[in-house]
Design an enzyme around this catalytic site. Sequence first.
Site, mmCIF file in Angstrom:
data_model
loop_
_atom_site.group_PDB
_atom_site.id
_atom_site.type_symbol
_atom_site.label_atom_id
_atom_site.label_comp_id
_atom_site.label_asym_id
_atom_site.label_seq_id
_atom_site.Cartn_x
_atom_site.Cartn_y
_atom_site.Cartn_z
ATOM 1 N N ASP A 42 1.619 -6.584 5.377
ATOM 2 C CA ASP A 42 0.412 -8.024 5.918
ATOM 3 C C ASP A 42 1.653 -8.701 5.933
ATOM 4 O O ASP A 42 1.100 -9.838 7.006
ATOM 5 C CB ASP A 42 -0.079 -8.094 4.648
ATOM 6 C CG ASP A 42 -1.611 -7.996 4.298
ATOM 7 O OD1 ASP A 42 -1.828 -6.889 4.822
ATOM 8 O OD2 ASP A 42 -2.629 -8.517 3.525
ATOM 9 N N THR B 198 0.873 -1.194 0.087
ATOM 10 C CA THR B 198 0.212 0.082 -0.143
ATOM 11 C C THR B 198 0.979 0.867 0.276
ATOM 12 O O THR B 198 0.720 2.476 -0.521
ATOM 13 C CB THR B 198 -1.126 -0.718 1.313
ATOM 14 O OG1 THR B 198 -1.788 -1.356 1.027
ATOM 15 C CG2 THR B 198 -1.783 0.968 1.539
#
Length: 443
Positions: A190, A113
């Site tokens: 993640d 991101t």
Amino acid sequence: MSNKVVSDNAVSIMSYSDETKRFLESAGASEGCMVTLETDGQTYSGKVMPHHEFSAPDIVILKMKSGYNVGIRVGPDSKITVTDRPVDHERKEMVTEEKKGLPTIVLIGTGGTIASYVDYRTGAVHPALSTSDMINAIPEIREVANIRAKVLFSIFSENMDVCNWQALADCVAEEINNGADAVIIPHGTDTMGYTAAALSFMLGDVPKPVVLVGAQRSSDRPSSDASTNLMACAKFCTQAKRAGVYVIMHDTGGDDSFAVHNGTRVRKMHTSRRDAFHSINATPVAHVDAAGKVEIITECRPVSDGKAVARTAMEKDVVLLQFFPGMDPEVFGPIITGAKGVVIAGSGLGHVNSNMIPAIADAVRNGTVVVMTSQCLNGRVNMNVYNTGRDLINAGVISVMDMLPETAYVKLKWALANTADAEEAKRVMQTPLAGEMSDRREF
Ligand code: GLU
């Protein structure tokens, strides 16, 4: 995948099933392309959108002129033609003049991101291809260091693999040996903890700071944490003079505090909050405040002029298993006996159902290293308290105190590949190398 940049198009139709992807690719159509689609005697015109997770595999999503998205079932008789293509998003890395007297920080982009932008035509989040884009959004970063930026990968971190860790460790070592005073690695959040642990073991006594950083909101959103997190990294790298592998992320929901975590102790504990990362069984190493002031909490190695060495060998046959009630020994026994290394996230102090113990004992007899951690995360494993624990010890299972299960998984892969035999690998597992385990309890 090796040390290679994934193109924007390669990821853009990844969400479609193989067959639908083939159908789109047959016309060279990818996300954002304007297409005409003929099926069942009807013709539709619209922009190809990412596949919706609740749509059937043979549905293509188009954004119509009205702004509505429609799902269109395609079959063998469907035809598709591209009528317009999106503008290419590839951006070039910028070269800026270096300022004398400032330290050099190298940014090695990997994706996630933090390196993404939302494509407002399709609503999809894309990994950007330029690390300079990230830097140019924070001009003040060039006041504290000369920044060199490069992209090693452009992938979401769920797609990181062991070969990516290896390429990254080699790249970090090369940059440090070529004169970098620090390395910052923008990374998807993640699996950032896994990569941080892998770099911690592969780079050992790395002489400079190596900092992984992510963002929970992409850079083009007003609430993005990308720039503030990156700036906190630059401040830590230039002020703290501490060597080692760290993760820096927001420490609170606001923009006023950033935590510096040891790379082997850190975990993503929330799906979306900006302060999702926590140090487990340890305090953060340092805090950086909104003004960029660094407060060291835990002493760590000072920077030095030594060389960086990357020991990147990793054993392939290692599994990480979470114990759960109903775990079937018929299913999991062969997995355990077939592996060279097994890390179990056991219940409580480090337990599994007694019916799993024969397979574990068999595996250990055949040379498998079986390591117990706890799915409680907080606190240390102690297999001496209950009978099940003592049976596991008798079966040859070793404990790694308060080490995180995923850190133990990464360390076991590394230990098995960098030692001569299982006994030596067990000793390595039970010796703290990068602050990953301790006997102490923090209150
Ligand atoms: N799942 C993606 C990743 O880990 C996006 C999430 C993020 O970067 O925070 O790369």
